[in-house]
Write a protein that holds these residues in place. Structure first.
Motif, PDB file in Angstrom:
ATOM      1  N   MET A  63       0.834  -1.196   0.000  1.00 51.20           N
ATOM      2  CA  MET A  63       0.000   0.000   0.000  1.00 51.20           C
ATOM      3  C   MET A  63       0.878   1.258   0.000  1.00 51.20           C
ATOM      4  N   LEU A  64       1.933   1.251   0.806  1.00 49.12           N
ATOM      5  CA  LEU A  64       2.848   2.395   0.849  1.00 49.12           C
ATOM      6  C   LEU A  64       3.600   2.563  -0.472  1.00 49.12           C
ATOM      7  N   LEU A  65       4.004   1.445  -1.077  1.00 51.95           N
ATOM      8  CA  LEU A  65       4.733   1.507  -2.349  1.00 51.95           C
ATOM      9  C   LEU A  65       3.862   2.077  -3.464  1.00 51.95           C
ATOM     10  N   TYR A  66       2.636   1.565  -3.585  1.00 45.82           N
ATOM     11  CA  TYR A  66       1.746   2.081  -4.629  1.00 45.82           C
ATOM     12  C   TYR A  66       1.371   3.534  -4.361  1.00 45.82           C
ATOM     13  N   GLY A  67       1.235   3.893  -3.088  1.00 41.01           N
ATOM     14  CA  GLY A  67       0.997   5.295  -2.736  1.00 41.01           C
ATOM     15  C   GLY A  67       2.165   6.164  -3.157  1.00 41.01           C
ATOM     16  N   MET A  68       3.392   5.659  -2.942  1.00 41.23           N
ATOM     17  CA  MET A  68       4.594   6.396  -3.334  1.00 41.23           C
ATOM     18  C   MET A  68       4.649   6.588  -4.850  1.00 41.23           C
ATOM     19  N   PHE A  69       4.292   5.517  -5.598  1.00 43.33           N
ATOM     20  CA  PHE A  69       4.308   5.616  -7.065  1.00 43.33           C
ATOM     21  C   PHE A  69       3.333   6.693  -7.544  1.00 43.33           C
ATOM     22  N   LEU A  70       2.137   6.708  -6.963  1.00 45.36           N
ATOM     23  CA  LEU A  70       1.131   7.702  -7.358  1.00 45.36           C
ATOM     24  C   LEU A  70       1.593   9.114  -7.031  1.00 45.36           C
ATOM     25  N   VAL A  71       2.213   9.280  -5.858  1.00 47.76           N
ATOM     26  CA  VAL A  71       2.729  10.590  -5.473  1.00 47.76           C
ATOM     27  C   VAL A  71       3.804  11.050  -6.455  1.00 47.76           C
ATOM     28  N   MET A  72       4.675  10.120  -6.870  1.00 46.22           N
ATOM     29  CA  MET A  72       5.717  10.455  -7.847  1.00 46.22           C
ATOM     30  C   MET A  72       5.105  10.915  -9.165  1.00 46.22           C
ATOM     31  N   PHE A  73       4.041  10.220  -9.598  1.00 44.01           N
ATOM     32  CA  PHE A  73       3.340  10.620 -10.825  1.00 44.01           C
ATOM     33  C   PHE A  73       2.715  12.009 -10.665  1.00 44.01           C
ATOM     34  N   ILE A  75       3.434  14.447  -8.536  1.00 40.87           N
ATOM     35  CA  ILE A  75       4.430  15.515  -8.418  1.00 40.87           C
ATOM     36  C   ILE A  75       4.936  15.926  -9.795  1.00 40.87           C
ATOM     37  N   THR A  76       5.221  14.923 -10.632  1.00 35.17           N
ATOM     38  CA  THR A  76       5.720  15.204 -11.983  1.00 35.17           C
ATOM     39  C   THR A  76       4.703  15.992 -12.796  1.00 35.17           C
ATOM     40  N   ILE A  77       3.440  15.550 -12.738  1.00 37.43           N
ATOM     41  CA  ILE A  77       2.376  16.231 -13.491  1.00 37.43           C
ATOM     42  C   ILE A  77       2.178  17.653 -12.975  1.00 37.43           C
ATOM     43  N   SER A  78       2.147  17.799 -11.653  1.00 32.73           N
ATOM     44  CA  SER A  78       1.933  19.130 -11.061  1.00 32.73           C
ATOM     45  C   SER A  78       3.042  20.097 -11.462  1.00 32.73           C
ATOM     46  N   LYS A  88      10.879  25.751 -14.781  1.00 33.53           N
ATOM     47  CA  LYS A  88      11.166  25.687 -16.213  1.00 33.53           C
ATOM     48  C   LYS A  88      12.654  25.541 -16.527  1.00 33.53           C
ATOM     49  N   THR A  89      13.481  25.392 -15.499  1.00 32.24           N
ATOM     50  CA  THR A  89      14.922  25.230 -15.730  1.00 32.24           C
ATOM     51  C   THR A  89      15.231  23.831 -16.235  1.00 32.24           C
ATOM     52  N   ASN A  90      16.396  23.691 -16.848  1.00 30.88           N
ATOM     53  CA  ASN A  90      16.816  22.389 -17.388  1.00 30.88           C
ATOM     54  C   ASN A  90      16.950  21.334 -16.298  1.00 30.88           C
ATOM     55  N   LEU A  91      17.473  21.757 -15.144  1.00 28.48           N
ATOM     56  CA  LEU A  91      17.667  20.817 -14.034  1.00 28.48           C
ATOM     57  C   LEU A  91      16.333  20.245 -13.560  1.00 28.48           C
ATOM     58  N   VAL A  92      15.345  21.109 -13.384  1.00 29.60           N
ATOM     59  CA  VAL A  92      14.027  20.657 -12.925  1.00 29.60           C
ATOM     60  C   VAL A  92      13.353  19.796 -13.984  1.00 29.60           C
ATOM     61  N   THR A  93      13.528  20.163 -15.244  1.00 29.76           N
ATOM     62  CA  THR A  93      12.948  19.371 -16.343  1.00 29.76           C
ATOM     63  C   THR A  93      13.522  17.970 -16.353  1.00 29.76           C
ATOM     64  N   PHE A 100       9.521  10.604 -13.447  1.00 27.38           N
ATOM     65  CA  PHE A 100       8.396   9.945 -14.111  1.00 27.38           C
ATOM     66  C   PHE A 100       8.802   8.569 -14.636  1.00 27.38           C
ATOM     67  N   ILE A 101       9.983   8.496 -15.262  1.00 29.16           N
ATOM     68  CA  ILE A 101      10.470   7.209 -15.800  1.00 29.16           C
ATOM     69  C   ILE A 101      10.713   6.217 -14.675  1.00 29.16           C
ATOM     70  N   ARG A 102      11.304   6.703 -13.581  1.00 25.94           N
ATOM     71  CA  ARG A 102      11.580   5.825 -12.438  1.00 25.94           C
ATOM     72  C   ARG A 102      10.287   5.308 -11.819  1.00 25.94           C
ATOM     73  N   ALA A 103       9.277   6.163 -11.710  1.00 23.91           N
ATOM     74  CA  ALA A 103       7.982   5.754 -11.161  1.00 23.91           C
ATOM     75  C   ALA A 103       7.340   4.678 -12.037  1.00 23.91           C
ATOM     76  N   ILE A 104       7.382   4.873 -13.361  1.00 22.40           N
ATOM     77  CA  ILE A 104       6.821   3.878 -14.288  1.00 22.40           C
ATOM     78  C   ILE A 104       7.552   2.543 -14.154  1.00 22.40           C
ATOM     79  N   TYR A 105       8.886   2.609 -14.098  1.00 18.02           N
ATOM     80  CA  TYR A 105       9.703   1.388 -14.012  1.00 18.02           C
ATOM     81  C   TYR A 105       9.413   0.615 -12.725  1.00 18.02           C
TER      82      TYR A 105
END
Length: 201
Positions: A63-73, A75-78, A88-93, A100-105
């Protein structure tokens, strides 16, 4: 935590697979008696208990892991939708893309390993049906047929699946559910962001 859940899912999948293969070989070569089938019922009951115990033991972790994945998604979208110049900086991008890639993986790894338990459970039911066809054309006596009927019923009713905190089963449809949740969240955030910009003007 992720490695623990993954290893448990893999182990449970391997146990169910090994049991199915043993049952299949037993009927393929005709090495079954009433006593051996009664033993198979006990083994299956033990496997079902182990799956339930393992699922209960790691329910909070999943439950905590799936919650973490959703939060990662989220945060990225927000951050991606936000009009803040600091995002909008390169580092933040690069951070958003990497996050996002790590959350999907990680989400895919855990879900696919969890799906394997249910996949092997379905295979076991198919093996049970195959065995029933084999025993139907054999010369098995009445007690053996009755014992096999009990075994087949137990296989059909066996609860061999893992869940996320006991709320829903880990299966491939979880990919679609999470995707729809993320898209819905993205649309809502986009609309809210537009509304705020209109009010600001």
């Amino acid at each position: 935590m992720l490695i623990l859940c993954e290893s448990i899912y893999v182990t449970l999948g391997n146990i169910i697979e090994a049991y199915g293969k043993r049952l299949q070989n037993k009927f393929r070569f005709g090495h079954y008696t009433r006593e051996s089938l009664a033993n198979e019922i006990e083994v299956l009951s033990s496997i079902v208990k182990q799956v339930e115990l393992a699922d209960n033991a790691i329910c909070l972790c999943t439950m905590l892991l799936y919650g973490m994945f959703l939060v990662m998604f989220y945060i990225t979208i927000s951050m991606g939708i936000s009009k803040e110049e600091s995002f909008k900086t390169n580092l933040v991008t690069w951070f958003m893309v990497w996050n996002f890639i790590r959350a999907i993986y990680l989400f895919s790894r855990l879900t696919l390993n969890g799906c394997r338990v249910q996949k092997e459970s379905k295979k076991l039911r198919n093996i049970g049906m195959e065995c029933s066809r084999r025993i139907a054309i054999s010369r098995a006596d009445g007690p053996t047929l009755m014992t096999f009927s009990l075994l087949l019923g137990n296989i059909k009713d066996a609860n061999l699946a893992v869940t996320v905190g006991g709320m829903f089963v880990v299966e491939k449809s979880l990919f679609l559910s999470v995707t729809s949740t993320i898209v819905t969240y993205g649309v809502i955030m986009f609309q809210m962001n537009d509304s705020n910009n209109i009010l600001a003007k």
